[in-house]
Design an enzyme around this catalytic site. Structure first.
Site, PDB file in Angstrom:
ATOM      1  N   CYS A 162      38.238 -27.642 -57.657  1.00 25.76           N
ATOM      2  CA  CYS A 162      36.855 -27.823 -58.115  1.00 25.76           C
ATOM      3  C   CYS A 162      36.110 -28.689 -57.112  1.00 25.76           C
ATOM      4  O   CYS A 162      36.691 -29.617 -56.551  1.00 25.76           O
ATOM      5  CB  CYS A 162      36.831 -28.551 -59.456  1.00 25.76           C
ATOM      6  N   GLU A 180      39.540 -22.037 -55.372  1.00 27.35           N
ATOM      7  CA  GLU A 180      39.964 -21.381 -56.610  1.00 27.35           C
ATOM      8  C   GLU A 180      38.812 -20.573 -57.207  1.00 27.35           C
ATOM      9  O   GLU A 180      37.660 -20.986 -57.135  1.00 27.35           O
ATOM     10  CB  GLU A 180      40.415 -22.477 -57.582  1.00 27.35           C
TER      11      GLU A 180
HETATM   12  N1  ACO Z   1      19.999 -23.056 -53.941  1.00 24.10           N
HETATM   13  C1  ACO Z   1      20.178 -22.262 -52.857  1.00 24.10           C
HETATM   14  N2  ACO Z   1      21.157 -22.473 -51.948  1.00 24.10           N
HETATM   15  C2  ACO Z   1      21.984 -23.512 -52.157  1.00 24.10           C
HETATM   16  C3  ACO Z   1      21.850 -24.384 -53.263  1.00 24.10           C
HETATM   17  C4  ACO Z   1      20.790 -24.114 -54.173  1.00 24.10           C
HETATM   18  N3  ACO Z   1      20.569 -24.896 -55.235  1.00 24.10           N
HETATM   19  N4  ACO Z   1      22.791 -25.340 -53.197  1.00 24.10           N
HETATM   20  C5  ACO Z   1      23.525 -25.069 -52.091  1.00 24.10           C
HETATM   21  N5  ACO Z   1      23.031 -23.968 -51.457  1.00 24.10           N
HETATM   22  C6  ACO Z   1      23.572 -23.335 -50.248  1.00 24.10           C
HETATM   23  C7  ACO Z   1      22.606 -23.411 -49.097  1.00 24.10           C
HETATM   24  O1  ACO Z   1      22.806 -22.311 -48.257  1.00 24.10           O
HETATM   25  C8  ACO Z   1      23.030 -24.698 -48.422  1.00 24.10           C
HETATM   26  O2  ACO Z   1      22.760 -24.729 -47.053  1.00 24.10           O
HETATM   27  P1  ACO Z   1      21.262 -25.061 -46.531  1.00 24.10           P
HETATM   28  O3  ACO Z   1      20.772 -26.214 -47.359  1.00 24.10           O
HETATM   29  O4  ACO Z   1      21.478 -25.405 -45.110  1.00 24.10           O
HETATM   30  O5  ACO Z   1      20.485 -23.798 -46.754  1.00 24.10           O
HETATM   31  C9  ACO Z   1      24.529 -24.653 -48.583  1.00 24.10           C
HETATM   32  O6  ACO Z   1      24.742 -24.071 -49.861  1.00 24.10           O
HETATM   33  C10 ACO Z   1      25.206 -26.007 -48.540  1.00 24.10           C
HETATM   34  O7  ACO Z   1      24.396 -26.973 -49.172  1.00 24.10           O
HETATM   35  P2  ACO Z   1      24.838 -28.485 -49.309  1.00 24.10           P
HETATM   36  O8  ACO Z   1      23.614 -29.330 -49.351  1.00 24.10           O
HETATM   37  O9  ACO Z   1      25.839 -28.793 -48.277  1.00 24.10           O
HETATM   38  O10 ACO Z   1      25.582 -28.450 -50.721  1.00 24.10           O
HETATM   39  P3  ACO Z   1      25.462 -29.475 -51.928  1.00 24.10           P
HETATM   40  O11 ACO Z   1      25.744 -30.864 -51.479  1.00 24.10           O
HETATM   41  O12 ACO Z   1      24.209 -29.241 -52.663  1.00 24.10           O
HETATM   42  O13 ACO Z   1      26.732 -29.043 -52.807  1.00 24.10           O
HETATM   43  C11 ACO Z   1      27.762 -27.764 -54.518  1.00 24.10           C
HETATM   44  C12 ACO Z   1      27.022 -27.715 -53.164  1.00 24.10           C
HETATM   45  C13 ACO Z   1      28.993 -28.634 -54.395  1.00 24.10           C
HETATM   46  C14 ACO Z   1      28.190 -26.375 -54.916  1.00 24.10           C
HETATM   47  C15 ACO Z   1      26.748 -28.368 -55.542  1.00 24.10           C
HETATM   48  O14 ACO Z   1      25.688 -27.463 -55.726  1.00 24.10           O
HETATM   49  C16 ACO Z   1      27.355 -28.673 -56.893  1.00 24.10           C
HETATM   50  O15 ACO Z   1      28.026 -29.686 -57.054  1.00 24.10           O
HETATM   51  N6  ACO Z   1      27.103 -27.818 -57.885  1.00 24.10           N
HETATM   52  C17 ACO Z   1      27.570 -28.069 -59.243  1.00 24.10           C
HETATM   53  C18 ACO Z   1      29.044 -27.870 -59.365  1.00 24.10           C
HETATM   54  C19 ACO Z   1      29.483 -26.518 -58.845  1.00 24.10           C
HETATM   55  O16 ACO Z   1      28.909 -25.493 -59.174  1.00 24.10           O
HETATM   56  N7  ACO Z   1      30.554 -26.522 -58.043  1.00 24.10           N
HETATM   57  C20 ACO Z   1      31.167 -25.332 -57.497  1.00 24.10           C
HETATM   58  C21 ACO Z   1      32.087 -24.730 -58.499  1.00 24.10           C
HETATM   59  S1  ACO Z   1      33.141 -23.521 -57.793  1.00 24.10           S
HETATM   60  C22 ACO Z   1      34.590 -24.366 -57.482  1.00 24.10           C
HETATM   61  O17 ACO Z   1      34.698 -25.485 -57.891  1.00 24.10           O
HETATM   62  C23 ACO Z   1      35.683 -23.706 -56.685  1.00 24.10           C
END
Ligand code: ACO
Length: 500
Positions: free
Chosen positions: A354, A388
């Site tokens: 996660c 995962e």
């Molecule tokens: N909308 C569109 N694109 C997005 C978004 C969004 N809200 N968030 C991330 N991205 C994409 C973009 O392409 C982004 O790159 P860019 O900003 O250069 O365009 C890229 O992802 C990476 O963005 P980061 O800023 O590095 O990612 P962030 O720190 O926001 O973390 C994460 C991403 C961990 C998925 C976060 O959104 C989060 O914690 N979400 C809630 C929990 C979750 O869903 N976790 C994943 C579950 S799946 C698993 O655990 C295996």
């Protein structure tokens, strides 16, 4: 009128008709005003505040984080509503002579439908996140590497020593005191029984009824930030009435009143996640925290992250996992930005279970750092890994972006002549499957005389160059592998799982 059954995907007749405020009930789907538009929404819960009825609604086909409490005035009763389907008899229970099925059963199913609402577009698989620990492979003397090369902020406790296993008990807070008092009794229980007890005893109810579908906390304060939770998390039931929940940003203990929190803050000495600092650069640090040694801290982390992870089902059984926690540092301590968990021994070859960036830090490149870090660990292990499944919507977006960038970085490296898919997988620690599917999604593969050939169209090259240029100007941060002080830990069977 025929519509698809949400839970099974099979067509089910839907009864429609006009409703009044008095006949609205849970399960009804009605048109609800959202940001100036009417959208279909399911009523998941009802309550009255000062004689005014409020409904908790889920917008059909939208992510659950948009679910909200609305006043009745936002429901369009001039249009027909869909009544919930009558409950079907449960064959299994009928034959087994157990209690007749109720709403809960249907709800539980719907919940798991929600889990897979974000299909894994790459694999089409929908496995569940929770898992039972597997029997460990033979041998394996515990060989933990203490990689804390840097001085830690003042007040930091020595990390990851056997002593800390007992400190873990000290750290237990309100919510686990029942479990602590009953520790002796628990020792005689099986692992499954103990998890069940933690789930159902006291206020830590993890109830598979509709409450599970309704966000239970309103606002959180953690360090200098306030956050709004996205999803349900099994915090104490009494917390749902509190306007603000206080989370200690270091030990992750939780409180529903300010005074108790302030009293706790005066006593709490933790200033960083309770594990080894295995990476430090000018900006961030990573701490490796063992779920078995720091059970309470890791459970608190899981409770917190469940607020932002819809499909996360791991709360109590943290023993089989390591938690890689990313922090920023200042004179007050190391502030948690995000983390990922990783199975100590993943039979499926997952290198990340996660991942979460706390909302206040999202869209600032931290998710990318977490993902890169997980692959740097895989490189050290000499393994190829994959996250995962299923991935959440945001998880998939982030991974797609990361995979795209790292593959294009290699493909466009100055001086690189040619590279095969399996070489790309070796270089990046991605699985062959993820490499292949990313190249397919990017439309970079052509089938030529029985072989896949990687082709780089000009517009992709152009886009990537522009992105690299922008990143250079912005000074985008990346993990520096030379600063990672880590060797893959080796675990005994006992240390991977619960061993009362
Ligand atoms: N909308 C569109 N694109 C997005 C978004 C969004 N809200 N968030 C991330 N991205 C994409 C973009 O392409 C982004 O790159 P860019 O900003 O250069 O365009 C890229 O992802 C990476 O963005 P980061 O800023 O590095 O990612 P962030 O720190 O926001 O973390 C994460 C991403 C961990 C998925 C976060 O959104 C989060 O914690 N979400 C809630 C929990 C979750 O869903 N976790 C994943 C579950 S799946 C698993 O655990 C295996």
């Amino acid at each position: 009128m025929v519509a698809r059954d949400d839970a099974t995907g099979t067509p089910d007749p839907v009864e429609k008709g006009f409703a009044t405020l008095n006949t609205l009930r849970i399960g009804v789907k009605a048109m609800v005003e959202k940001d100036g538009e009417y959208r279909k929404a399911e009523l998941l819960s009802m309550r009255t505040r000062g004689d005014v009825p409020y409904f908790y609604v889920h917008y059909v086909d939208f992510n659950k984080r948009l679910d909200e409490w609305i006043p009745a005035s936002r429901i369009d009763l001039s249009q027909e509503v869909e009544w919930p389907a009558p409950e079907k008899p449960d064959k299994k229970k009928a034959s087994g002579g157990q209690k007749a099925p109720g709403k809960n059963q249907k709800r539980a199913r719907t919940e798991s439908r929600d889990v897979s609402a974000t299909p894994d577009l790459l694999t089409g698989k929908n496995t569940n996140v929770s898992k039972a620990p597997r029997p460990a492979k033979a041998g394996g003397k515990e060989n933990r590497v203490d990689g804390t090369p840097h001085p830690l902020p003042e007040g930091a406790s020595a990390s990851d020593t056997p002593k800390q296993a007992s400190e873990d008990v000290e750290m237990m807070d309100v919510s686990f005191t029942d479990a602590k008092a009953e520790g002796e009794e628990m020792k005689t229980m099986t692992r499954e029984e103990e998890i069940e007890k933690l789930r159902t005893s006291g206020s830590m109810t993890q109830n598979p009824t509709e409450i599970h579908r309704v966000r239970n906390l309103t606002r959180l304060q953690m360090g200098k930030y306030e956050m709004e939770p996205w999803y349900f998390s099994p915090y104490p039931e009494s917390f749902q009435d509190a306007e603000l929940i206080y989370i200690d940003e270091f030990c992750l203990s939780y409180f529903d009143n300010r005074r108790a929190f302030e009293r706790h803050r005066k006593k709490c000495t933790l200033v960083h996640p309770p594990g080894n600092e295995i990476y430090r650069d000018d900006h961030i640090s990573f701490f490796e925290v063992d779920g078995r040694r720091q059970r309470t801290w890791c459970r608190n982390l899981c409770l917190l992250s469940k607020l932002f992870l819809d499909h996360k089902t791991l709360y109590y059984d943290v023993d089989p996992f390591l938690f890689y926690c990313m922090c920023t540092r200042d004179e007050t301590g190391c502030h948690l930005v995000g983390y990922f968990s990783k199975e100590k021994d993943s039979a499926e070859g997952y290198n990340l279970a996660c991942i979460l960036t706390l909302p206040q830090y999202q869209r600032r490149g931290y998710g990318r750092l977490l993902i890169q870090f997980s692959y740097e660990l895989s490189k050290r292990e000499g393994k190829q890994g994959s996250p995962e499944k299923p991935l959440s919507d945001l998880g998939l977006l982030s991974y797609r972006q990361y995979w795209r960038e790292v593959l294009l970085d290699i493909l466009l490296e100055p001086g690189r002549e040619s590279v095969s898919e399996s070489e790309l997988a070796q270089l990046t620690a991605m699985t062959d499957k993820d490499v292949h599917e990313t190249l397919l999604v990017l439309n970079l593969l052509r089938y030529h005389r029985g072989n896949w050939v990687i082709v780089l169209p000009d517009h992709i090259v152009e886009q990537h160059r522009k992105r690299q240029e922008k990143e250079k100007q912005k000074g985008v941060r990346k993990i520096d592998p030379s600063k990672l002080q880590w060797k893959p830990p080796v675990f005994t069977a006992a240390s991977r799982t619960w061993n009362w």
